[in-house]
Design a protein around this motif. Structure first.
Motif, PDB file in Angstrom:
ATOM      1  N   LEU A  52       1.025  -1.540   0.384  1.00 34.53           N
ATOM      2  CA  LEU A  52      -0.472  -0.130  -0.181  1.00 34.53           C
ATOM      3  C   LEU A  52       0.731   1.538   0.329  1.00 34.53           C
ATOM      4  O   LEU A  52       0.935   2.185  -0.580  1.00 34.53           O
ATOM      5  N   VAL A  53       1.952   1.541   0.443  1.00 35.12           N
ATOM      6  CA  VAL A  53       2.885   1.830   1.247  1.00 35.12           C
ATOM      7  C   VAL A  53       3.223   2.437  -0.406  1.00 35.12           C
ATOM      8  O   VAL A  53       3.604   3.684  -0.849  1.00 35.12           O
ATOM      9  N   SER A  54       3.654   1.407  -1.215  1.00 35.87           N
ATOM     10  CA  SER A  54       4.020   1.841  -2.529  1.00 35.87           C
ATOM     11  C   SER A  54       3.207   2.770  -3.636  1.00 35.87           C
ATOM     12  O   SER A  54       3.456   2.614  -4.515  1.00 35.87           O
ATOM     13  N   ALA A  55       1.972   1.750  -3.249  1.00 35.98           N
ATOM     14  CA  ALA A  55       1.225   2.248  -4.332  1.00 35.98           C
ATOM     15  C   ALA A  55       0.649   4.031  -4.265  1.00 35.98           C
ATOM     16  O   ALA A  55       0.572   4.548  -4.943  1.00 35.98           O
ATOM     17  N   LEU A  56       1.275   4.086  -3.185  1.00 34.15           N
ATOM     18  CA  LEU A  56       0.762   5.956  -2.512  1.00 34.15           C
ATOM     19  C   LEU A  56       1.283   5.903  -2.946  1.00 34.15           C
ATOM     20  O   LEU A  56       1.045   7.599  -3.487  1.00 34.15           O
ATOM     21  N   THR A  57       2.393   5.964  -3.352  1.00 34.59           N
ATOM     22  CA  THR A  57       3.657   7.127  -2.958  1.00 34.59           C
ATOM     23  C   THR A  57       3.817   7.233  -4.609  1.00 34.59           C
ATOM     24  O   THR A  57       4.520   8.233  -4.921  1.00 34.59           O
ATOM     25  N   GLU A  58       3.878   5.407  -5.270  1.00 37.11           N
ATOM     26  CA  GLU A  58       4.160   6.413  -6.671  1.00 37.11           C
ATOM     27  C   GLU A  58       3.330   6.643  -7.193  1.00 37.11           C
ATOM     28  O   GLU A  58       3.659   7.697  -7.730  1.00 37.11           O
ATOM     29  N   GLN A  59       1.835   6.364  -6.908  1.00 40.52           N
ATOM     30  CA  GLN A  59       1.008   7.868  -7.476  1.00 40.52           C
ATOM     31  C   GLN A  59       1.261   9.245  -6.833  1.00 40.52           C
ATOM     32  O   GLN A  59       1.047  10.304  -7.817  1.00 40.52           O
ATOM     33  N   ALA A  60       1.389   9.217  -6.072  1.00 39.29           N
ATOM     34  CA  ALA A  60       1.622  11.082  -5.418  1.00 39.29           C
ATOM     35  C   ALA A  60       3.158  11.346  -6.403  1.00 39.29           C
ATOM     36  O   ALA A  60       2.290  12.567  -6.437  1.00 39.29           O
ATOM     37  N   ALA A  61       3.831  10.831  -6.750  1.00 37.80           N
ATOM     38  CA  ALA A  61       4.815  11.571  -7.847  1.00 37.80           C
ATOM     39  C   ALA A  61       4.187  12.004  -9.308  1.00 37.80           C
ATOM     40  O   ALA A  61       5.223  12.548  -9.686  1.00 37.80           O
ATOM     41  N   LYS A  62       2.865  10.864  -9.013  1.00 34.35           N
ATOM     42  CA  LYS A  62       2.717  10.908 -11.061  1.00 34.35           C
ATOM     43  C   LYS A  62       1.632  12.237 -11.216  1.00 34.35           C
ATOM     44  O   LYS A  62       1.611  12.805 -11.066  1.00 34.35           O
ATOM     45  N   LEU A  63       0.551  11.730 -10.297  1.00 34.51           N
ATOM     46  CA  LEU A  63      -0.616  12.510 -10.193  1.00 34.51           C
ATOM     47  C   LEU A  63      -1.879  12.490  -8.975  1.00 34.51           C
ATOM     48  O   LEU A  63      -2.060  11.104  -8.687  1.00 34.51           O
ATOM     49  N   TRP A  64      -2.448  13.516  -8.181  1.00 36.93           N
ATOM     50  CA  TRP A  64      -3.090  13.787  -7.492  1.00 36.93           C
ATOM     51  C   TRP A  64      -4.246  13.608  -7.571  1.00 36.93           C
ATOM     52  O   TRP A  64      -5.164  12.718  -7.404  1.00 36.93           O
TER      53      TRP A  64
END
Ligand SMILES: Cc1ncc(COP(=O)(O)O)c(C=O)c1O
Length: 399
Positions: A52-64
């Motif tokens: 979950l941490v990697s899914a959220l942080t990867e998405q956070a670096a791309k588009l909110w």
């Protein structure tokens, strides 16, 4: 300003957590607590789950956020996955359980509206229900303590007794649109609705062209050892509200419906700014990755049995503290003989977190990822808490 700058709506425990690791929460002072409250059935995969941490942080670096004016691929994907895994054909994403219920209520009413029956807007609900804190959902829940002081109750909800299916049948009129029920009541005190009753409700809905709406905000997403609690009964709804566990701690909710039930939810009739945003969808998809893995839910069932059997042993040892064990899967309730708030405090003194509910019940809602060793540790702590309280009760009686 008196006290804190926050609304006084919550009575908070004097604990501030700094971080979490799986089933454990660590305070700002470094004290460790075993989290069997799971943020009230939200932390389905515990704290800081690496996927979950990697899914959220990867998405956070791309588009909110882009708004629902545009395609959101993660949203389409999560919608399809939920539809594939359930009775549903269509999904509307929200940020909370109450909003998922609002959507469910609106979907049921619109169904009859587009079928030429705008007069059919009333919904039958059950005593002890909890559907959220918006104006419509407090009316649906029907609990005076949540309705008091907020003006006229939103019209259109008719409540009958818990599991009183005869009364539900009698309450059906030419204005009834739907029946709304939690397959397992959460806030009401971990009260599972018998399979036979859910089957009868399904029949009543067929007979009277009503929509059956399940609120699986608390009991869904693996909590009972199936993806959704109603699967145990083999009864499917027309509409279902989901939230809590689907986000694992990120605010996500969803209203699921069949094509037929969603017929009135056409362009422009409903909307949301944040619902289904890319961050929420990345986490929701990541939660499903884990929960839908082969064997995951079977393991939840196995662990749940271990916990329930252990709890039954504690209840046998301390009947003056715990009367009975209720619930299914990792949605268990200690029906308390002593006040549930006292039992809660006794467990918290053992650094074990639980959540009080109605009917003098204390809920245990650990992460679905809880380990066998943590279950044994929790049982030791619950036994120690119960023993302390039992001794205190005996000492008070001897005075
Ligand atoms: C069964 C049920 N429905 C709805 C809600 C409301 O969800 P939320 O607090 O996310 O609005 C809750 C919350 O506890 C719930 O347990």
């Amino acid at each position: 300003m008196s006290g804190s700058a926050l609304f006084e709506t919550f009575t908070r425990a004097p604990l501030a957590f700094d971080h979490g690791e799986g089933t454990w929460l660590v305070t700002d002072k470094g004290e460790r607590y075993l989290d069997f409250g799971g943020g009230v059935a939200v932390n389905s995969l515990g704290h800081s789950h690496p996927h979950l941490v990697s899914a959220l942080t990867e998405q956070a670096a791309k588009l909110w956020h882009v708004s629902n004016l545009y395609e959101i691929p993660g949203q389409s994907r999560l919608g399809e996955r939920l539809a594939d895994a359930t009775f549903a054909d269509k999904v509307f994403f929200t940020n909370s359980g109450a909003e998922a219920l609002e959507c469910a209520i609106k979907t049921a009413r619109r169904y009859h509206f587009v079928k030429g029956h705008p007069e059919r807007f009333r919904i039958i609900t059950f005593e002890g229900a909890f559907h959220g804190r918006t104006l419509a959902t407090i009316a649906a829940g029907g609990q005076y303590k949540y309705l008091e002081g907020f003006g006229p109750k939103v019209e259109g909800f008719d409540q009958v007794g818990f599991d009183d299916i005869d009364a539900a049948e009698k309450a059906i009129t030419s204005e009834t649109a739907a029946i709304l029920i939690e397959p397992v009541q959460g806030e009401g005190g971990i009260r599972p609705v018998p399979t036979q009753s859910l089957k009868r409700l399904r029949q009543l809905c067929e007979q009277h062209d009503l929509l059956l709406v399940f609120d699986e905000v608390q009991c869904g997403i693996g909590r009972t050892g199936k993806l959704f609690a109603h699967e145990w009964a083999g009864v499917t709804p027309d509409i279902m509200a989901v939230a809590k566990g689907i986000g694992g701690g990120f605010p996500v909710g969803a209203c699921l419906a069949t094509d037929e039930a969603a017929v009135g939810m056409t362009a422009g009739v409903h909307g949301t700014t944040f619902g289904g945003n890319p961050l929420a969808m990345a986490v929701g998809n990541a939660v499903l990755d884990v929960v839908l893995e082969d064997g995951f839910l079977e393991d939840v069932q196995r662990k749940a049995l271990l916990l329930k059997q252990g709890l039954a042993g504690v209840a046998d040892e301390f009947p003056d503290v715990i009367e009975d064990i209720r619930g299914t899967g990792l949605m268990l309730g200690l029906k308390c003989a002593a006040p549930n708030t006292k039992v809660n405090m006794a467990l918290r003194d053992q650094h074990l977190l639980a959540v009080p509910a109605g009917d003098n019940v204390l809920r245990l809602l650990p992460p679905l990822t809880v380990t066998d060793a943590e279950i044994h540790e929790a049982l030791d702590r619950i036994r120690a808490g119960a023993r302390g309280l039992s001794d205190a009760i005996a000492a008070a009686a001897a005075k």
